[in-house]
Scaffold this motif. Structure first.
Motif, PDB file in Angstrom:
ATOM      1  N   LEU A  32     -28.303  10.558 -15.066  1.00 27.04           N
ATOM      2  CA  LEU A  32     -28.586  11.435 -16.204  1.00 27.04           C
ATOM      3  C   LEU A  32     -27.312  11.718 -16.991  1.00 27.04           C
ATOM      4  CD1 LEU A  32     -30.746  13.045 -17.682  1.00 27.04           C
ATOM      5  CD2 LEU A  32     -30.242  14.959 -16.160  1.00 27.04           C
ATOM      6  N   SER A  33     -26.234  11.959 -16.282  1.00 28.19           N
ATOM      7  CA  SER A  33     -24.948  12.206 -16.940  1.00 28.19           C
ATOM      8  C   SER A  33     -24.516  11.001 -17.766  1.00 28.19           C
ATOM      9  CB  SER A  33     -23.889  12.535 -15.889  1.00 28.19           C
ATOM     10  OG  SER A  33     -22.631  12.665 -16.476  1.00 28.19           O
ATOM     11  N   VAL A  34     -24.641   9.818 -17.206  1.00 26.10           N
ATOM     12  CA  VAL A  34     -24.269   8.598 -17.919  1.00 26.10           C
ATOM     13  C   VAL A  34     -25.185   8.396 -19.123  1.00 26.10           C
ATOM     14  CG1 VAL A  34     -24.184   6.081 -17.714  1.00 26.10           C
ATOM     15  CG2 VAL A  34     -23.221   7.510 -15.918  1.00 26.10           C
ATOM     16  N   SER A  35     -26.467   8.688 -18.954  1.00 30.40           N
ATOM     17  CA  SER A  35     -27.415   8.542 -20.066  1.00 30.40           C
ATOM     18  C   SER A  35     -27.039   9.456 -21.229  1.00 30.40           C
ATOM     19  CB  SER A  35     -28.841   8.865 -19.607  1.00 30.40           C
ATOM     20  OG  SER A  35     -29.251   7.974 -18.621  1.00 30.40           O
ATOM     21  N   TYR A  36     -26.672  10.691 -20.920  1.00 33.26           N
ATOM     22  CA  TYR A  36     -26.261  11.620 -21.980  1.00 33.26           C
ATOM     23  C   TYR A  36     -25.035  11.096 -22.719  1.00 33.26           C
ATOM     24  CZ  TYR A  36     -29.280  15.387 -20.242  1.00 33.26           C
ATOM     25  OH  TYR A  36     -30.350  16.148 -19.870  1.00 33.26           O
ATOM     26  N   ARG A  37     -24.058  10.612 -21.971  1.00 30.37           N
ATOM     27  CA  ARG A  37     -22.820  10.142 -22.600  1.00 30.37           C
ATOM     28  C   ARG A  37     -23.057   8.909 -23.456  1.00 30.37           C
ATOM     29  NH1 ARG A  37     -19.444   9.837 -17.456  1.00 30.37           N
ATOM     30  NH2 ARG A  37     -18.334   8.251 -18.644  1.00 30.37           N
ATOM     31  N   PHE A  38     -23.854   7.972 -22.959  1.00 32.33           N
ATOM     32  CA  PHE A  38     -24.146   6.775 -23.744  1.00 32.33           C
ATOM     33  C   PHE A  38     -24.998   7.117 -24.961  1.00 32.33           C
ATOM     34  CE2 PHE A  38     -22.578   4.352 -20.207  1.00 32.33           C
ATOM     35  CZ  PHE A  38     -22.088   3.202 -20.813  1.00 32.33           C
ATOM     36  N   GLY A  39     -25.950   8.040 -24.797  1.00 35.29           N
ATOM     37  CA  GLY A  39     -26.772   8.455 -25.928  1.00 35.29           C
ATOM     38  C   GLY A  39     -25.945   9.125 -27.015  1.00 35.29           C
ATOM     39  N   LEU A  40     -25.026   9.979 -26.612  1.00 39.69           N
ATOM     40  CA  LEU A  40     -24.143  10.636 -27.581  1.00 39.69           C
ATOM     41  C   LEU A  40     -23.258   9.613 -28.286  1.00 39.69           C
ATOM     42  CD1 LEU A  40     -23.017  13.223 -28.837  1.00 39.69           C
ATOM     43  CD2 LEU A  40     -21.442  13.365 -26.903  1.00 39.69           C
ATOM     44  N   ALA A  41     -22.728   8.659 -27.530  1.00 41.63           N
ATOM     45  CA  ALA A  41     -21.888   7.618 -28.128  1.00 41.63           C
ATOM     46  C   ALA A  41     -22.689   6.779 -29.119  1.00 41.63           C
ATOM     47  CB  ALA A  41     -21.299   6.731 -27.035  1.00 41.63           C
ATOM     48  N   ALA A  42     -23.929   6.436 -28.760  1.00 37.66           N
ATOM     49  CA  ALA A  42     -24.767   5.649 -29.658  1.00 37.66           C
ATOM     50  C   ALA A  42     -25.075   6.421 -30.943  1.00 37.66           C
ATOM     51  CB  ALA A  42     -26.062   5.258 -28.961  1.00 37.66           C
ATOM     52  N   ALA A  43     -25.340   7.713 -30.805  1.00 36.31           N
ATOM     53  CA  ALA A  43     -25.627   8.530 -31.983  1.00 36.31           C
ATOM     54  C   ALA A  43     -24.407   8.615 -32.905  1.00 36.31           C
ATOM     55  CB  ALA A  43     -26.067   9.930 -31.558  1.00 36.31           C
ATOM     56  N   VAL A  44     -23.230   8.785 -32.330  1.00 34.73           N
ATOM     57  CA  VAL A  44     -22.002   8.849 -33.131  1.00 34.73           C
ATOM     58  C   VAL A  44     -21.762   7.518 -33.843  1.00 34.73           C
ATOM     59  CG1 VAL A  44     -19.480   9.048 -33.002  1.00 34.73           C
ATOM     60  CG2 VAL A  44     -20.927  10.686 -31.796  1.00 34.73           C
ATOM     61  N   LEU A  45     -21.945   6.412 -33.124  1.00 39.69           N
ATOM     62  CA  LEU A  45     -21.747   5.099 -33.739  1.00 39.69           C
ATOM     63  C   LEU A  45     -22.744   4.850 -34.864  1.00 39.69           C
ATOM     64  CD1 LEU A  45     -20.952   2.893 -30.633  1.00 39.69           C
ATOM     65  CD2 LEU A  45     -19.405   3.552 -32.460  1.00 39.69           C
ATOM     66  N   MET A  46     -23.996   5.234 -34.658  1.00 34.14           N
ATOM     67  CA  MET A  46     -24.996   5.057 -35.717  1.00 34.14           C
ATOM     68  C   MET A  46     -24.657   5.911 -36.932  1.00 34.14           C
ATOM     69  SD  MET A  46     -27.005   2.703 -34.857  1.00 34.14           S
ATOM     70  CE  MET A  46     -28.271   2.860 -36.072  1.00 34.14           C
ATOM     71  N   LEU A  47     -24.181   7.124 -36.701  1.00 35.76           N
ATOM     72  CA  LEU A  47     -23.773   7.989 -37.810  1.00 35.76           C
ATOM     73  C   LEU A  47     -22.628   7.353 -38.595  1.00 35.76           C
ATOM     74  CD1 LEU A  47     -23.979  10.711 -39.295  1.00 35.76           C
ATOM     75  CD2 LEU A  47     -22.321  11.594 -37.658  1.00 35.76           C
ATOM     76  N   LEU A  48     -21.654   6.804 -37.880  1.00 33.73           N
ATOM     77  CA  LEU A  48     -20.537   6.141 -38.562  1.00 33.73           C
ATOM     78  C   LEU A  48     -21.020   4.934 -39.371  1.00 33.73           C
ATOM     79  CD1 LEU A  48     -17.775   6.279 -35.806  1.00 33.73           C
ATOM     80  CD2 LEU A  48     -17.842   7.554 -37.962  1.00 33.73           C
ATOM     81  N   LEU A  49     -21.959   4.170 -38.820  1.00 28.86           N
ATOM     82  CA  LEU A  49     -22.502   3.023 -39.556  1.00 28.86           C
ATOM     83  C   LEU A  49     -23.222   3.473 -40.824  1.00 28.86           C
ATOM     84  CD1 LEU A  49     -23.859   0.782 -36.674  1.00 28.86           C
ATOM     85  CD2 LEU A  49     -21.928   0.307 -38.165  1.00 28.86           C
ATOM     86  N   VAL A  50     -23.994   4.534 -40.719  1.00 33.00           N
ATOM     87  CA  VAL A  50     -24.716   5.052 -41.892  1.00 33.00           C
ATOM     88  C   VAL A  50     -23.733   5.551 -42.943  1.00 33.00           C
ATOM     89  CG1 VAL A  50     -26.248   6.909 -42.673  1.00 33.00           C
ATOM     90  CG2 VAL A  50     -26.846   5.573 -40.648  1.00 33.00           C
TER      91      VAL A  50
END
Length: 76
Positions: A32-50
């Motif tokens: 669960l901890s790893v999922s949260y960290r990867f999800g947050l990283a993915a959201a940040v990367l998508m925001l940067l792409l947008v």
């Protein structure tokens, strides 16, 4: 110069991830901890792409593959 900045930012981010692990509130399963960290990283990367206006150009076939992979990982 840019390579040096990217290198040190990577070292800084990866080197301080232990803070997130050490200061978790309560007992949290590792997955669960790893999922949260990867999800947050993915959201940040998508925001940067947008914000930069970068398109991923993913085909419909690959979207289906990603959806199947996501669903499979949720039930494994």
């Amino acid at each position: 110069m840019m390579n040096l900045i990217l290198y040190f930012s990577t070292v800084l981010i990866w080197g301080t991830t232990w803070l997130a692990i050490a200061f978790q509130i309560g007992d949290v399963p590792v997955t669960l901890s790893v999922s949260y960290r990867f999800g947050l990283a993915a959201a940040v990367l998508m925001l940067l792409l947008v914000l930069k206006g970068v398109s991923l150009n993913i085909s419909k076939k690959n979207y289906l593959f990603l959806l199947c992979d996501l669903l499979h990982s949720q039930w494994s």
